[in-house]
Design a protein around this motif. Structure first.
Motif, short mmCIF file in Angstrom:
data_model
loop_
_atom_site.label_atom_id
_atom_site.label_comp_id
_atom_site.label_asym_id
_atom_site.label_seq_id
_atom_site.Cartn_x
_atom_site.Cartn_y
_atom_site.Cartn_z
N ILE A 49 0.22 9.58 0.05
CA ILE A 49 -0.44 8.50 0.76
C ILE A 49 0.10 7.14 0.31
N GLY A 53 1.42 5.13 3.31
CA GLY A 53 0.62 3.94 3.59
C GLY A 53 1.19 2.65 3.04
N THR A 60 -4.64 3.53 -2.99
CA THR A 60 -4.58 4.93 -2.53
C THR A 60 -5.81 5.69 -2.99
N VAL A 63 -8.64 4.71 -0.83
CA VAL A 63 -8.53 5.34 0.49
C VAL A 63 -9.05 6.77 0.44
N LEU A 103 -6.07 3.48 6.45
CA LEU A 103 -4.72 2.97 6.22
C LEU A 103 -4.37 1.78 7.11
#
Length: 115
Positions: A49, A53, A60, A63, A103
């Motif tokens: 990610i 992202g 991260t 998220v 994201l």
């Protein structure tokens, strides 16, 4: 020649206690293996990610935590789903939608929260 139990009256209870301790340690060891494997999955997904992202490791983690909380899915299950998706499995729509939302640039994500 078998030992005479009358010569060691507490031996059977000591043996039973030892067996119980061994079983408890085996269960703990199994739990530890699962935790380590789950942690490894989460670490790998953070890397994926982070790259996809183009965000920091801390972002991260946020998220993943948000996807987990907003979809009511345990974090390790989110990580397992992302890992499976990377191997060609279908990514659950609810997780995918929330991951995409998380994201988005911050202003777009905030607008989505308000609607």
């Amino acid at each position: 020649m078998k030992p005479d139990p009358s010569e060691h009256p507490g031996a059977s209870s000591e043996l039973a206690g030892a067996k119980t301790r061994v079983q408890a340690r085996q269960e703990t060891g199994g739990q530890l293996e699962r935790v380590v494997a789950s942690h490894a999955d989460v670490d790998q997904v953070i890397g994926v990610i982070l790259i996809v992202g183009k965000i920091t490791p801390a972002e991260t983690w946020d998220v993943l935590r948000e996807v987990s909380m907003r979809t009511n899915t345990k974090l390790h299950r989110v990580a397992e789903s992302v890992m499976a998706w990377g191997r060609g499995a279908t990514f659950p729509a609810e997780l995918r939608s929330e991951l995409d939302r998380q994201l988005q640039p911050p202003t777009q994500a905030r607008l989505s929260d308000e609607s």
